[in-house]
Motif scaffolding. Structure first.
Motif, short mmCIF file in Angstrom:
data_model
loop_
_atom_site.label_atom_id
_atom_site.label_comp_id
_atom_site.label_asym_id
_atom_site.label_seq_id
_atom_site.Cartn_x
_atom_site.Cartn_y
_atom_site.Cartn_z
N LYS A 517 0.81 -1.22 0.00
CA LYS A 517 0.00 0.00 0.00
C LYS A 517 0.85 1.27 0.00
N ALA A 518 2.05 1.12 0.51
CA ALA A 518 2.94 2.28 0.62
C ALA A 518 4.37 1.78 0.58
N LEU A 519 5.32 2.70 0.43
CA LEU A 519 6.71 2.24 0.41
C LEU A 519 7.08 1.59 1.72
N ALA A 520 6.44 2.06 2.79
CA ALA A 520 6.52 1.40 4.10
C ALA A 520 5.49 2.08 4.99
N ASP A 521 4.98 1.33 5.95
CA ASP A 521 3.98 1.86 6.85
C ASP A 521 4.56 2.99 7.71
N TYR A 522 3.80 4.07 7.85
CA TYR A 522 4.29 5.26 8.55
C TYR A 522 4.68 4.96 10.00
N ASP A 523 3.86 4.16 10.67
CA ASP A 523 4.15 3.87 12.08
C ASP A 523 5.38 2.99 12.23
N GLU A 524 5.54 2.07 11.29
CA GLU A 524 6.76 1.24 11.32
C GLU A 524 7.99 2.13 11.15
N ASN A 552 15.59 11.01 1.20
CA ASN A 552 14.96 10.95 2.51
C ASN A 552 14.38 12.32 2.90
N LEU A 553 15.16 13.38 2.65
CA LEU A 553 14.69 14.74 2.94
C LEU A 553 13.43 15.05 2.14
N PHE A 554 13.47 14.65 0.87
CA PHE A 554 12.32 14.91 0.01
C PHE A 554 11.08 14.14 0.49
N LEU A 555 11.25 12.86 0.78
CA LEU A 555 10.11 12.04 1.23
C LEU A 555 9.53 12.57 2.54
N HIS A 556 10.41 13.11 3.35
CA HIS A 556 9.94 13.74 4.58
C HIS A 556 9.11 14.99 4.26
N ASP A 557 9.58 15.77 3.30
CA ASP A 557 8.88 17.01 2.95
C ASP A 557 7.47 16.75 2.41
N ILE A 558 7.29 15.63 1.69
CA ILE A 558 5.96 15.37 1.16
C ILE A 558 5.12 14.55 2.13
N GLY A 559 5.68 14.30 3.32
CA GLY A 559 4.90 13.62 4.34
C GLY A 559 4.83 12.12 4.22
N ILE A 561 7.28 10.03 4.94
CA ILE A 561 8.05 9.41 6.02
C ILE A 561 8.22 10.41 7.15
N PRO A 562 8.45 9.91 8.39
CA PRO A 562 8.48 10.82 9.54
C PRO A 562 9.81 11.52 9.81
N ASN A 563 10.90 10.98 9.32
CA ASN A 563 12.19 11.54 9.75
C ASN A 563 12.89 12.29 8.63
N GLN A 564 13.64 13.33 9.02
CA GLN A 564 14.36 14.13 8.04
C GLN A 564 15.64 13.46 7.57
N GLU A 565 16.51 13.17 8.53
CA GLU A 565 17.79 12.56 8.18
C GLU A 565 17.67 11.04 8.21
N ALA A 566 18.30 10.39 7.23
CA ALA A 566 18.18 8.95 7.10
C ALA A 566 19.02 8.20 8.12
N TYR A 567 20.19 8.74 8.40
CA TYR A 567 21.16 7.99 9.21
C TYR A 567 21.65 8.81 10.38
N GLN A 568 21.57 8.22 11.57
CA GLN A 568 22.04 8.91 12.75
C GLN A 568 23.56 8.85 12.86
#
Length: 803
Positions: A517-524, A552-559, A561-568
RNA sequence: GCUGAUGUGGUGGAAUGGCAGACACAGGGGACUUAAAAUCCCCCGGCCCUAAACCGUGCGGGUUCGAGUCCCGCCAUCAGCACCA
């Protein structure tokens, strides 16, 4: 002791056991704290696993195993970055389908990785060539397109004549194709581009908040290449044409003695009628156009250029008339493609001015003679010969002049980046089709999302073409389609995506790999992201690592995915070299085959050697003898079972050694100091051999500590000793801070900093107790009655007497 | 040219400003064995028969009671970037 150490049997036994127990699969519950450890998913090449892969994998496997024992819910996934040229080329050569080759290679890789016993969560495998996966790669591309971040443009691209394919800037190394080493040529083509430059500032700022090793940050910053300066308009005399330049040194505006435009600059054409030496200019332009970027930069050290005769520009600050040149040392792709030249304070302009006998006017005092050398230091120096800027520092002058230009509307502050947009089209078969169709009436139209994925057509011949057309373009049945918008005839885009596409978001898919349904579930994603620790190669710093941060930044901007940076956190491993210290390669004949090594010494010893051979982040030559040494050590550990006493506790005589070992190993794993962690366990075993026996409690501690490095032998011994539930269900051992030092310790005695003897002193003395140690007979003898001027006592280390 | 990293025994490498060379590899010696392999123990920077002393972490200075480690100036090697105004 009857049973001999047979790694082959033991390792296969435990690999089977783990698989059946599903003990390394991430838990679906979100109750526990999570740990997401990631290694770069391999490209399943026909050569099979290289000894370099297990270096990164084992390191992260050690961390993952330790984290599980520390009570974390661990996600340590694996997958396949399987689109790409080598597979396609192999398939062409052998007249087979790349999908079949890919499947075969993946099966081989999977078997090899399983044989090394990595604790991957195999239930979450991803494969970039799987339509269920690349459906979402295409979906992301469409989102980029809808936001105007994917666009098609006619432009000169880096073309590899051997791969018959366009390349991204990041794929060109010293003017050559990163993959095959062929010299890249410039070719004008219509290409899909991704606007990574829209994220330049965010990609830069994001680095401040993440824990990447410094050299990765530095390289990314350099690649993004932010600079602050100003744009300034120069009027052309007797014309309404204005030449806009970009400069980082607006403070030196009074020192501009000529201007230069790039050969491709549009102003040259607009001024054609006024240029007296037009033929000469055209000849220069044509010559420049023929050169590859490589020739324009690397080979040509001497600056060349042609003056536009009959043209004068006017310096806006002092109304001086200055000549204008066309020269290829100015790039059309950076800034405005035109510069003001200040030879006194820029080395390139200085060289050019010397060659063409142009005036060099000092406007920043503080250096040597500017006629002999350009003075470029911005930290010191004072403005001179610069009218209202005189007496100011460089920093002050920059601000003053920028304000002055802005007020008069002839210039403004400007930030520029070296980063270029990402050339995203490839004229090859084995990649994700770009999900757009071109309609005569409607132009480019996205394939509706519910029709994704756009599959690759089955073709007989998918060889690349010399014309630069994708092999897909010959598949008329596939190419000809109807417009999703008006229903009229339309043609599919025939270029495919680069290999970097699938790897730009795979870490997101691992959070929920089977979602349709999505690239990955938002809660996951909310639970698992960001990746807590990502280890990989330095070669990806300005490629994959930058691209994936962008997505990752882009996907965050369009809502999405929840996180801005991909890697801590990002760490990097050093390369493994051949025994001769050179890079491993078939042609050098110094390639080490992991299968053969494992057959000889076993996976546990192989893993250990990969970690023991040297500092993790440095390049290290392989040593077959060294690898055998690790096998010898494991044999030595195995024989500890002959020395086990009945005692369950840690015995007094082994207390300090055991606690120190646990502490050292625990801390060194975290710092990726695997070599010294292993050395600490070797020392411990040496010490136990010295004692001549080991208690059950001590052996438990050793096996727990060693398990992440060599998991099979430790599980087997654990079971043989009847220590209970397998190690993967055990807790990570803790050390007792109070039992790290013996009651009495040996310290060095120095006279004026030179070691003169050693004495035993009680543990627990403080710095103030140094005075008392002067009463020690040995110390007295060393001092020999001389007058003591100063005493330095470092508890547990040394006593230094100045006399 | 710019940026970053590195420089320590025969080799890979250890060392919060505190006993340089941990741990291994290679080499040497011994024990066990009829023998070999394996194993166990010992030695292993230089100078020296040995010991003491002395010299030793790329080079030259400096700071410090004490420097492989910090500071200044060089040299070499590797990696990345490279006419980015």
């Amino acid at each position: 002791m009857s049973k001999v150490y047979d790694p082959d049997i033991i390792e296969r036994k435990w690999q089977k056991n783990w698989e059946e127990a599903h003990c390394f699969e991430a838990e679906s519950s979100h109750e526990k704290p999570k740990f997401y450890g990631l290694i770069e998913f391999p490209y399943p090449s026909g050569q099979g696993l290289h000894v370099g892969h297990p270096r990164s994998n084992t390191a992260m496997d050690i961390i993952a195993r330790k984290r599980r024992m520390e009570g974390y819910n661990v996600l340590f996934p694996i997958g396949w970055d399987a689109f790409g040229l080598p597979t396609e080329n192999y398939a062409i050569k052998n007249h087979v389908h790349p999908a079949g080759v890919t499947e075969k290679n993946i099966n081989h890789f999977r078997e090899q990785l399983k044989r090394i016993g990595f604790s991957f969560d195999w239930s979450r495998e991803v494969n970039t060539t799987d339509p269920k996966y690349f459906r979402w790669t295409q979906w992301i591309f469409l989102q980029l397109y809808k936001k105007g971040l994917a666009y098609k443009m006619e432009m000169p691209v880096n073309w590899c004549p051997s791969c018959k394919c366009g390349l991204a800037n990041e794929e060109v190394v010293a003017g050559k194709c990163e993959r095959c080493g062929t010299e890249v040529v410039r070719r004008v083509k219509s290409q899909w581009m991704l606007k990574i430059t829209a994220y330049a500032q965010q990609l830069l700022d994001g680095l401040d908040d993440v824990d990447f090793i410094e050299k990765v940050k530095v390289q990314q910053r350099n690649w993004i290449g932010r600079s602050e300066g100003a744009e300034v308009d120069f009027a052309i005399k007797d014309s309404d044409v204005k030449l806009r330049v970009y400069t980082t040194r607006p403070d030196t505006l009074f020192g501009a003695t000529y201007m230069v435009v790039a050969p491709e600059h549009a102003a040259v054409d607009r001024l054609r009628d006024r240029i007296e030496n037009w033929d000469e200019v055209v000849a220069y332009r044509d010559a420049a156009a023929k050169k590859s970027d490589f020739e324009r930069t690397e080979l040509v050290k001497e600056k060349t250029g042609v003056e536009l005769r009959g043209i004068k520009a006017i310096d806006p600050v002092n109304e001086k008339e200055i000549p204008v040149f066309v020269a290829d040392y100015v790039l059309s792709t950076y800034g405005t493609g035109a510069i003001m030249a200040v030879p006194a304070h820029d080395t390139r302009d200085w060289e050019f001015a010397k060659k063409f006998n142009l005036p060099i006017i000092e406007v920043v005092a503080g250096g040597e003679d500017v006629q002999k050398e350009a003075f470029t230091d911005v930290a010191t120096g004072t403005l001179v010969n610069s009218g209202f800027l005189n007496g100011l520092s460089v920093q002050e002058a920059k601000k003053t002049i920028t304000d002055w230009l802005t007020e008069r509307g002839i210039g403004e502050k400007k930030v520029n980046f070296k980063l270029r947009d990402w050339v995203f089209s490839r004229q090859r078969y084995w990649g994700e089709p770009i999900p757009l169709v071109n309609c005569e009436k409607c132009g480019w139209v996205p394939v509706p999302e519910n029709e994704l994925p756009v599959l690759l057509p089955e073709v007989d011949n998918y060889e690349p073409t010399d014309s630069g057309e994708s092999p897909l373009s010959k598949m008329t049945d596939w190419v000809n389609t109807t417009c999703p918008c008006c229903g009229g005839p339309a043609k599919r885009e025939t270029d495919t995506m680069p290999q970097w596409a699938g790897s730009s978001w795979y870490f997101l898919r691992y959070a929920d790999p089977h979602n349709d349904k999505a690239l990955a579930d938002y809660d996951e994603l909310k639970y698992w992201m960001p990746v807590d620790w990502y280890n990989g190669g330095m070669e990806h710093t300005t490629l994959h690592l930058l691209y994936s941060r962008f997505w990752n930044l882009f996907l965050h901007d369009i809502g999405a995915i929840p996180n801005q940076e991909a890697y801590q956190k990002r760490t990097s491993h050093g390369m493994i070299l051949g025994a001769n210290g050179e890079k491993m390669s078939k042609s050098r004949g110094n390639v080490i085959n992991p299968d053969e090594t494992i057959a000889e010494i076993g996976a546990d010893a192989f893993r250990m050697y990969e970690m023991f051979m040297g500092a993790f982040d440095q390049a290290i030559p392989w040593s077959t003898e060294g690898a055998r040494g690790c096998r010898r050590f494991l044999e030595r550990v195995w024989r500890l079972m002959d020395m086990v006493t009945e005692t369950e506790e840690i015995r007094h005589e082994a207390e300090v050694a055991t606690n120190a070992m646990i502490k050292k190993v625990s801390e060194d794993y975290e710092r990726m100091k695997f070599n010294t962690a292993i050395a600490a366990m070797m020392s411990y075993v040496n010490e136990i051999y010295g004692i001549g026996s080991i208690s059950r409690g001590e052996l438990r501690m050793l096996l727990l500590c060693l398990n992440p490095v060599s998991p099979h032998i430790t599980e087997e011994m654990w079971e043989m000793c009847g220590f209970g539930e397998p190690i993967y269900r055990q807790k990570w051992p803790v050390w007792d801070e109070n039992k790290l030092v013996a009651d009495e310790v040996e310290i060095a005695v120095q006279i004026r900093g030179k070691v003169r003897g050693r004495i035993m002193v009680p543990n627990g003395l403080t710095r103030e107790d140094g005075e008392k140690l002067l009463q020690n007979e040995k110390v007295k003898a060393l001092v020999g009655g001389a007058e003591v001027k100063k005493i330095i006592f470092v508890p547990g280390r040394l006593l230094n007497i100045v006399c």
